[in-house]
Design a protein around this motif. Structure first.
Motif, PDB file in Angstrom:
ATOM      1  N   GLY A  26      -5.026 -17.110  -4.210  1.00 41.19           N
ATOM      2  CA  GLY A  26      -6.414 -16.873  -3.836  1.00 41.19           C
ATOM      3  C   GLY A  26      -6.603 -15.701  -2.894  1.00 41.19           C
ATOM      4  O   GLY A  26      -7.650 -15.563  -2.262  1.00 41.19           O
ATOM      5  N   GLN A  27      -5.614 -14.864  -2.781  1.00 45.24           N
ATOM      6  CA  GLN A  27      -5.733 -13.709  -1.887  1.00 45.24           C
ATOM      7  C   GLN A  27      -4.724 -12.645  -2.325  1.00 45.24           C
ATOM      8  O   GLN A  27      -3.955 -12.844  -3.252  1.00 45.24           O
ATOM      9  CB  GLN A  27      -5.449 -14.110  -0.441  1.00 45.24           C
ATOM     10  N   GLY A  28      -4.709 -11.547  -1.616  1.00 46.96           N
ATOM     11  CA  GLY A  28      -3.711 -10.525  -1.900  1.00 46.96           C
ATOM     12  C   GLY A  28      -3.957  -9.846  -3.235  1.00 46.96           C
ATOM     13  O   GLY A  28      -5.077  -9.563  -3.628  1.00 46.96           O
ATOM     14  N   GLY A  29      -2.885  -9.628  -3.966  1.00 47.34           N
ATOM     15  CA  GLY A  29      -2.967  -8.886  -5.210  1.00 47.34           C
ATOM     16  C   GLY A  29      -2.442  -7.481  -5.010  1.00 47.34           C
ATOM     17  O   GLY A  29      -1.965  -7.113  -3.938  1.00 47.34           O
ATOM     18  N   ARG A  30      -2.513  -6.684  -6.066  1.00 48.93           N
ATOM     19  CA  ARG A  30      -1.987  -5.317  -6.025  1.00 48.93           C
ATOM     20  C   ARG A  30      -3.007  -4.372  -6.612  1.00 48.93           C
ATOM     21  O   ARG A  30      -3.693  -4.686  -7.592  1.00 48.93           O
ATOM     22  CB  ARG A  30      -0.673  -5.232  -6.802  1.00 48.93           C
ATOM     23  N   LEU A  31      -3.100  -3.196  -6.024  1.00 47.87           N
ATOM     24  CA  LEU A  31      -4.054  -2.178  -6.445  1.00 47.87           C
ATOM     25  C   LEU A  31      -3.354  -0.835  -6.463  1.00 47.87           C
ATOM     26  O   LEU A  31      -2.678  -0.466  -5.504  1.00 47.87           O
ATOM     27  CB  LEU A  31      -5.233  -2.147  -5.473  1.00 47.87           C
ATOM     28  N   VAL A  32      -3.492  -0.108  -7.567  1.00 48.73           N
ATOM     29  CA  VAL A  32      -2.947   1.250  -7.677  1.00 48.73           C
ATOM     30  C   VAL A  32      -4.119   2.190  -7.912  1.00 48.73           C
ATOM     31  O   VAL A  32      -4.827   2.077  -8.925  1.00 48.73           O
ATOM     32  CB  VAL A  32      -1.917   1.378  -8.820  1.00 48.73           C
ATOM     33  N   VAL A  33      -4.338   3.096  -6.989  1.00 46.62           N
ATOM     34  CA  VAL A  33      -5.508   3.976  -7.069  1.00 46.62           C
ATOM     35  C   VAL A  33      -5.075   5.431  -6.938  1.00 46.62           C
ATOM     36  O   VAL A  33      -4.234   5.771  -6.109  1.00 46.62           O
ATOM     37  CB  VAL A  33      -6.549   3.600  -5.985  1.00 46.62           C
ATOM     38  N   GLY A  34      -5.640   6.279  -7.774  1.00 41.38           N
ATOM     39  CA  GLY A  34      -5.360   7.707  -7.715  1.00 41.38           C
ATOM     40  C   GLY A  34      -6.486   8.438  -7.002  1.00 41.38           C
ATOM     41  O   GLY A  34      -7.639   7.983  -7.011  1.00 41.38           O
ATOM     42  N   VAL A  35      -6.160   9.589  -6.423  1.00 43.34           N
ATOM     43  CA  VAL A  35      -7.173  10.301  -5.652  1.00 43.34           C
ATOM     44  C   VAL A  35      -6.843  11.788  -5.604  1.00 43.34           C
ATOM     45  O   VAL A  35      -5.678  12.174  -5.513  1.00 43.34           O
ATOM     46  CB  VAL A  35      -7.270   9.725  -4.217  1.00 43.34           C
ATOM     47  N   ILE A  36      -7.865  12.617  -5.725  1.00 43.22           N
ATOM     48  CA  ILE A  36      -7.690  14.052  -5.496  1.00 43.22           C
ATOM     49  C   ILE A  36      -7.733  14.318  -3.992  1.00 43.22           C
ATOM     50  O   ILE A  36      -8.215  13.489  -3.213  1.00 43.22           O
ATOM     51  CB  ILE A  36      -8.771  14.874  -6.223  1.00 43.22           C
ATOM     52  N   MET A  37      -7.253  15.467  -3.591  1.00 44.80           N
ATOM     53  CA  MET A  37      -7.117  15.778  -2.168  1.00 44.80           C
ATOM     54  C   MET A  37      -8.430  15.613  -1.412  1.00 44.80           C
ATOM     55  O   MET A  37      -8.478  14.976  -0.355  1.00 44.80           O
ATOM     56  CB  MET A  37      -6.607  17.213  -1.991  1.00 44.80           C
ATOM     57  N   GLY A  38      -9.513  16.149  -1.941  1.00 45.69           N
ATOM     58  CA  GLY A  38     -10.769  16.146  -1.202  1.00 45.69           C
ATOM     59  C   GLY A  38     -11.363  14.778  -1.002  1.00 45.69           C
ATOM     60  O   GLY A  38     -12.189  14.583  -0.099  1.00 45.69           O
ATOM     61  N   ALA A  39     -10.962  13.804  -1.824  1.00 49.95           N
ATOM     62  CA  ALA A  39     -11.524  12.458  -1.722  1.00 49.95           C
ATOM     63  C   ALA A  39     -10.652  11.522  -0.891  1.00 49.95           C
ATOM     64  O   ALA A  39     -10.999  10.348  -0.737  1.00 49.95           O
ATOM     65  CB  ALA A  39     -11.721  11.877  -3.114  1.00 49.95           C
ATOM     66  N   VAL A  40      -9.537  12.013  -0.362  1.00 52.58           N
ATOM     67  CA  VAL A  40      -8.644  11.146   0.417  1.00 52.58           C
ATOM     68  C   VAL A  40      -9.357  10.503   1.607  1.00 52.58           C
ATOM     69  O   VAL A  40      -9.238   9.288   1.820  1.00 52.58           O
ATOM     70  CB  VAL A  40      -7.392  11.922   0.865  1.00 52.58           C
ATOM     71  N   PRO A  41     -10.123  11.249   2.426  1.00 55.84           N
ATOM     72  CA  PRO A  41     -10.809  10.588   3.545  1.00 55.84           C
ATOM     73  C   PRO A  41     -11.779   9.504   3.082  1.00 55.84           C
ATOM     74  O   PRO A  41     -11.888   8.444   3.705  1.00 55.84           O
ATOM     75  CB  PRO A  41     -11.559  11.746   4.228  1.00 55.84           C
ATOM     76  N   HIS A  42     -12.484   9.752   1.977  1.00 52.90           N
ATOM     77  CA  HIS A  42     -13.419   8.767   1.423  1.00 52.90           C
ATOM     78  C   HIS A  42     -12.667   7.495   1.039  1.00 52.90           C
ATOM     79  O   HIS A  42     -13.111   6.372   1.329  1.00 52.90           O
ATOM     80  CB  HIS A  42     -14.101   9.381   0.199  1.00 52.90           C
ATOM     81  N   LEU A  43     -11.504   7.664   0.394  1.00 56.85           N
ATOM     82  CA  LEU A  43     -10.714   6.510  -0.035  1.00 56.85           C
ATOM     83  C   LEU A  43     -10.146   5.749   1.153  1.00 56.85           C
ATOM     84  O   LEU A  43     -10.188   4.513   1.179  1.00 56.85           O
ATOM     85  CB  LEU A  43      -9.584   6.977  -0.956  1.00 56.85           C
TER      86      LEU A  43
END
Length: 310
Positions: free
Chosen positions: A103-120
Motif C-alpha cells: 500500500g505504499q512505495g513503488g518504483r518510478l522511472v522518469v526522464g528529463v531534459i536539462m532545462g526541466a530538471v528544476p521543475h522535476l
C-alpha cells in the motif's frame, strides 16, 4: 553449426527461458563456463547444454570457443546486455508489486531534459514527502533519446519535447511552460560583467552548442540568423550539461546557452556567470510525455499531479 539467419521473435519467446538469460549474465561475470555453472547452481554439462540451447534459439553463435575458454562475440555481447536489462526489469517489477501489496512505495522511472530538471526536482520533493518509500530513477538525456526510451517502455514519464519526433501524435502530452534561456560563461570571461550585451559582441567567441536539429541549437541558429550574423564556426557540440560545465570552467573564453534555472543555479554556486544579453531567448515549451493509450502506474499518476500543480 552453420547459421544463415536470426530466429524470429515468436521463436525466441517460445524457446528462451529466464534461467538461460541468467547463465549469459554469469558467463560475462565469471569468465568461464565452470564458474558460471556454479553461479546459477547447475552442473557444467547442464551449462554446456543450456548454452547450446541459447545459441540454437537465437540461430547464431554468441561465443567463440578459444583455448582460454568462451569469449563473447559482438552478438553475444548484445545478448548479454539485453539479458541484464530483462533481469533488471524483473527486479523492478517485483519491487513495484511489493510496494502495491504494502500500500505504499513503488518504483518510478522518469526522464528529463536539462532545462526541466528544476521543475522535476521540486515535484519529486513534494511527492517523496507524501511517499517516502517511493524509489525513483531519473534519466537526464535529450528529447529524442527520452522519446525512444518511452517507446521501449523503459520510462514511466518523460519531461521533454515531442517536436523532435517524426510521430508526435504517438504521445500524450501535458504542456508545462516555455523555457527562457541564458548565455553563460566562466566567471573570468572578458564580458562577464558587461551589461546589455548584443549577440554581435558574443559572435567573436567560441561556443559550446547542442548538436544539430536539437531545440536549443535551433533557437541559437535563429537568433544569429535574425541578427544577420554568421553562426559560430567550429563550435564544441555536446548535449551533456556536465560536459558543458567542465568546458566552460576550463576555458574562460567559451560561451554557451543554458536554460535559465540551470544557469542561475550554477551562477549562485560560483561555477558560471550569466552574461547579460539584451535579447531574450526562449525555447519551445516542453511537457510531460507518456505513450498514448498506455496506462500509468500509481507513482506516475501521482508525479503527474505534482507536475500539473507546479
Amino acid at each position: 553449426m552453420v547459421i544463415t539467419m536470426l530466429a524470429s521473435l515468436p521463436a525466441l519467446v517460445s524457446r528462451l527461458r529466464l534461467k538461460q538469460l541468467r547463465l549469459l549474465i554469469a558467463l560475462d561475470e565469471q569468465g568461464s563456463l565452470h564458474k558460471a555453472a556454479e553461479a546459477v547452481a547447475i552442473s557444467q554439462p547442464g551449462a554446456t547444454k543450456a548454452l547450446n540451447e541459447i545459441e540454437s534459439a537465437f540461430g547464431t553463435r554468441l561465443f567463440a570457443r578459444t583455448s582460454q575458454g568462451l569469449e563473447a562475440n559482438d552478438l553475444g555481447r548484445c545478448a548479454i546486455r539485453y539479458a541484464r536489462l530483462i533481469h533488471s526489469d524483473l527486479a523492478h517489477l517485483r519491487e513495484e508489486m511489493l510496494g502495491i501489496l504494502q500500500g505504499q512505495g513503488g518504483r518510478l522511472v522518469v526522464g528529463v531534459i536539462m532545462g526541466a530538471v528544476p521543475h522535476l526536482t521540486r515535484a519529486l520533493s513534494r511527492l517523496r514527502a507524501r511517499q517516502p518509500e517511493l524509489s525513483v530513477e531519473i534519466v537526464e538525456d535529450t528529447s529524442a533519446r527520452l522519446l525512444s526510451l518511452i517507446d521501449q517502455g523503459r520510462l514511466d514519464l518523460a519531461i521533454c519535447r515531442t517536436s523532435v519526433s517524426r510521430r508526435p501524435d504517438d504521445y500524450d502530452c501535458l504542456s508545462l511552460h516555455d523555457e527562457q534561456l541564458k548565455v553563460v560563461a566562466n566567471p573570468a570571461h572578458p564580458l562577464a560583467t558587461t551589461p546589455g550585451l548584443s549577440l554581435a559582441q558574443l559572435a567573436a567567441y567560441s561556443w559550446v552548442v547542442f548538436p544539430a536539429n536539437m531545440p536549443m541549437r535551433l533557437v541559437l541558429e535563429r537568433a544569429f540568423s535574425d541578427a544577420e550574423l554568421e553562426f559560430p564556426r567550429y563550435p564544441l557540440e555536446t548535449a551533456s550539461t556536465f560536459a558543458t560545465l567542465m568546458l566552460l570552467q576550463e576555458d574562460p573564453h567559451l560561451v554557451a546557452l543554458m536554460p535559465r534555472e540551470t544557469a542561475q543555479s550554477a551562477a549562485r554556486s560560483g561555477q558560471l556567470a550569466c552574461l547579460e544579453l539584451a535579447q531574450v531567448l526562449r525555447s519551445e515549451p516542453y511537457g510531460v510525455i507518456s505513450r498514448r493509450g498506455s496506462p500509468l502506474s500509481s507513482p506516475a499518476r501521482l508525479l503527474l499531479e505534482e507536475l500539473r500543480t507546479s
